[in-house]
Design a protein around this motif. Structure first.
Motif, PDB file in Angstrom:
ATOM      1  N   TRP A  80      83.276  44.532  53.107  1.00 16.55           N
ATOM      2  CA  TRP A  80      82.284  45.222  52.284  1.00 16.55           C
ATOM      3  C   TRP A  80      82.898  45.665  50.958  1.00 16.55           C
ATOM      4  O   TRP A  80      84.106  45.766  50.817  1.00 16.55           O
ATOM      5  CB  TRP A  80      81.666  46.415  53.018  1.00 16.55           C
ATOM      6  CG  TRP A  80      82.626  47.515  53.373  1.00 16.55           C
ATOM      7  CD1 TRP A  80      83.290  47.667  54.547  1.00 16.55           C
ATOM      8  CD2 TRP A  80      83.017  48.612  52.550  1.00 16.55           C
ATOM      9  NE1 TRP A  80      84.076  48.788  54.509  1.00 16.55           N
ATOM     10  CE2 TRP A  80      83.922  49.395  53.293  1.00 16.55           C
ATOM     11  CE3 TRP A  80      82.696  49.018  51.255  1.00 16.55           C
ATOM     12  CZ2 TRP A  80      84.521  50.549  52.787  1.00 16.55           C
ATOM     13  CZ3 TRP A  80      83.290  50.169  50.753  1.00 16.55           C
ATOM     14  CH2 TRP A  80      84.186  50.917  51.504  1.00 16.55           C
ATOM     15  N   SER A 101      76.353  50.138  48.344  1.00 16.44           N
ATOM     16  CA  SER A 101      77.217  49.229  49.083  1.00 16.44           C
ATOM     17  C   SER A 101      76.568  47.857  49.119  1.00 16.44           C
ATOM     18  O   SER A 101      75.342  47.740  49.135  1.00 16.44           O
ATOM     19  CB  SER A 101      77.396  49.757  50.516  1.00 16.44           C
ATOM     20  OG  SER A 101      77.946  48.763  51.350  1.00 16.44           O
ATOM     21  N   ASP A 102      77.408  46.830  49.167  1.00 17.17           N
ATOM     22  CA  ASP A 102      76.841  45.484  49.282  1.00 17.17           C
ATOM     23  C   ASP A 102      76.321  45.201  50.684  1.00 17.17           C
ATOM     24  O   ASP A 102      75.740  44.155  50.933  1.00 17.17           O
ATOM     25  CB  ASP A 102      77.837  44.416  48.824  1.00 17.17           C
ATOM     26  CG  ASP A 102      79.054  44.279  49.713  1.00 17.17           C
ATOM     27  OD1 ASP A 102      79.230  45.081  50.662  1.00 17.17           O
ATOM     28  OD2 ASP A 102      79.870  43.367  49.448  1.00 17.17           O
ATOM     29  N   ARG A 103      76.473  46.143  51.591  1.00 19.33           N
ATOM     30  CA  ARG A 103      75.912  45.976  52.944  1.00 19.33           C
ATOM     31  C   ARG A 103      74.395  46.097  52.946  1.00 19.33           C
ATOM     32  O   ARG A 103      73.715  45.435  53.714  1.00 19.33           O
ATOM     33  CB  ARG A 103      76.503  46.994  53.899  1.00 19.33           C
ATOM     34  CG  ARG A 103      77.941  46.673  54.239  1.00 19.33           C
ATOM     35  CD  ARG A 103      78.462  47.574  55.306  1.00 19.33           C
ATOM     36  NE  ARG A 103      79.740  47.053  55.767  1.00 19.33           N
ATOM     37  CZ  ARG A 103      80.443  47.615  56.708  1.00 19.33           C
ATOM     38  NH1 ARG A 103      80.006  48.700  57.308  1.00 19.33           N
ATOM     39  NH2 ARG A 103      81.589  47.089  57.071  1.00 19.33           N
ATOM     40  N   ASP A 104      73.850  47.001  52.079  1.00 16.86           N
ATOM     41  CA  ASP A 104      72.395  47.147  52.047  1.00 16.86           C
ATOM     42  C   ASP A 104      71.817  47.118  50.634  1.00 16.86           C
ATOM     43  O   ASP A 104      70.612  47.007  50.472  1.00 16.86           O
ATOM     44  CB  ASP A 104      71.941  48.425  52.779  1.00 16.86           C
ATOM     45  CG  ASP A 104      72.457  49.706  52.146  1.00 16.86           C
ATOM     46  OD1 ASP A 104      72.990  49.674  51.014  1.00 16.86           O
ATOM     47  OD2 ASP A 104      72.322  50.756  52.785  1.00 16.86           O
ATOM     48  N   GLY A 105      72.647  47.218  49.601  1.00 19.37           N
ATOM     49  CA  GLY A 105      72.168  47.171  48.227  1.00 19.37           C
ATOM     50  C   GLY A 105      71.336  48.369  47.815  1.00 19.37           C
ATOM     51  O   GLY A 105      70.708  48.369  46.765  1.00 19.37           O
ATOM     52  N   ARG A 106      71.342  49.427  48.630  1.00 20.65           N
ATOM     53  CA  ARG A 106      70.510  50.611  48.377  1.00 20.65           C
ATOM     54  C   ARG A 106      71.313  51.660  47.623  1.00 20.65           C
ATOM     55  O   ARG A 106      72.393  52.047  48.048  1.00 20.65           O
ATOM     56  CB  ARG A 106      70.028  51.195  49.707  1.00 20.65           C
ATOM     57  CG  ARG A 106      69.105  52.388  49.571  1.00 20.65           C
ATOM     58  CD  ARG A 106      68.643  52.901  50.923  1.00 20.65           C
ATOM     59  NE  ARG A 106      69.679  53.576  51.677  1.00 20.65           N
ATOM     60  CZ  ARG A 106      69.929  54.878  51.611  1.00 20.65           C
ATOM     61  NH1 ARG A 106      69.224  55.657  50.818  1.00 20.65           N
ATOM     62  NH2 ARG A 106      70.880  55.410  52.343  1.00 20.65           N
ATOM     63  N   SER A 153      72.011  55.212  46.987  1.00 16.88           N
ATOM     64  CA  SER A 153      71.740  56.423  47.762  1.00 16.88           C
ATOM     65  C   SER A 153      71.297  57.558  46.842  1.00 16.88           C
ATOM     66  O   SER A 153      71.645  57.574  45.659  1.00 16.88           O
ATOM     67  CB  SER A 153      72.992  56.846  48.531  1.00 16.88           C
ATOM     68  OG  SER A 153      74.004  57.250  47.628  1.00 16.88           O
ATOM     69  N   ASP A 181      70.333  58.923  57.393  1.00 14.80           N
ATOM     70  CA  ASP A 181      71.289  58.155  58.180  1.00 14.80           C
ATOM     71  C   ASP A 181      70.440  57.256  59.057  1.00 14.80           C
ATOM     72  O   ASP A 181      69.916  57.679  60.081  1.00 14.80           O
ATOM     73  CB  ASP A 181      72.171  59.086  59.016  1.00 14.80           C
ATOM     74  CG  ASP A 181      73.224  58.316  59.796  1.00 14.80           C
ATOM     75  OD1 ASP A 181      73.468  57.138  59.460  1.00 14.80           O
ATOM     76  OD2 ASP A 181      73.810  58.891  60.741  1.00 14.80           O
ATOM     77  N   GLY A 182      70.254  56.015  58.617  1.00 15.38           N
ATOM     78  CA  GLY A 182      69.244  55.154  59.235  1.00 15.38           C
ATOM     79  C   GLY A 182      67.879  55.717  58.890  1.00 15.38           C
ATOM     80  O   GLY A 182      67.526  55.852  57.719  1.00 15.38           O
ATOM     81  N   GLU A 183      67.121  56.120  59.887  1.00 17.88           N
ATOM     82  CA  GLU A 183      65.811  56.745  59.670  1.00 17.88           C
ATOM     83  C   GLU A 183      65.880  58.267  59.823  1.00 17.88           C
ATOM     84  O   GLU A 183      64.876  58.945  59.661  1.00 17.88           O
ATOM     85  CB  GLU A 183      64.793  56.172  60.671  1.00 17.88           C
ATOM     86  CG  GLU A 183      64.581  54.679  60.545  1.00 17.88           C
ATOM     87  CD  GLU A 183      64.004  54.307  59.188  1.00 17.88           C
ATOM     88  OE1 GLU A 183      63.089  54.990  58.705  1.00 17.88           O
ATOM     89  OE2 GLU A 183      64.495  53.321  58.604  1.00 17.88           O
TER      90      GLU A 183
END
Length: 155
Positions: free
Chosen positions: A62, A83-88, A90, A110-112
């Motif tokens: 990552w 992060s390139d894991r989700d592109g979101r 924060s 944290d997730g949902e």
């Protein structure tokens, strides 16, 4: 003479080796840690009122970027993470420096699951600063450390 908050993150500019310790499961009382190593590079922008830090953790596949911005009116820093894991991108944590570091907090997921996130910098006056991330699942009554980074400056 009071130091300008524009220089608060000057300690972090440059190249680093980073040891990452991350909980394998957050918010469940786990004490199982995953340790990995990576690199980071931080540089200022816009005269110091913002800086960009890129992390590369090839051991775990990552990359991530922290964007820090200084509110010149309040003297508070905001830190955004992607992060390139989700592109979101924060939501930011917000805070200010004290003698040996800083604490920044803000709402996130944290997730949902709604959480409060806390970032803490310590040992900022050394060549081995530390960063820690804590989550609170109960509106700040308790905090769980779930990620810690030890930085070591490289040439």
């Amino acid at each position: 003479m009071t130091r300008s908050p524009i220089h608060d993150f000057d300690f972090l500019f440059g190249h680093w080796e980073v040891e990452h310790r991350r909980l394998t499961s957050r918010g469940v009382g786990s004490d199982d840690w995953d340790v990995s190593h990576g690199t980071a590079f931080t540089e200022p922008r816009m005269g110091g009122i913002t800086n960009v830090e890129q992390h590369d953790c090839s051991e775990r596949g990552w990359r991530g970027v922290a964007l820090r911005t200084l509110d010149l009116t309040t003297g508070e820093w905001s830190i955004y993470w992607i992060s390139d894991r989700d592109g979101r991108l924060s939501p930011p944590v917000v805070g200010r420096f004290h003698d040996d570091g800083c604490r920044l907090e803000g709402p996130d997921l944290d997730g949902e699951r709604p959480i409060l996130a806390r970032f803490e910098w310590s040992r900022v006056n050394t060549d081995t600063p530390h960063w820690a991330q804590h989550f609170s699942y109960d509106d700040g009554r308790t905090w769980e450390l779930n990620w810690a980074m030890k930085f070591r400056r490289t040439a």
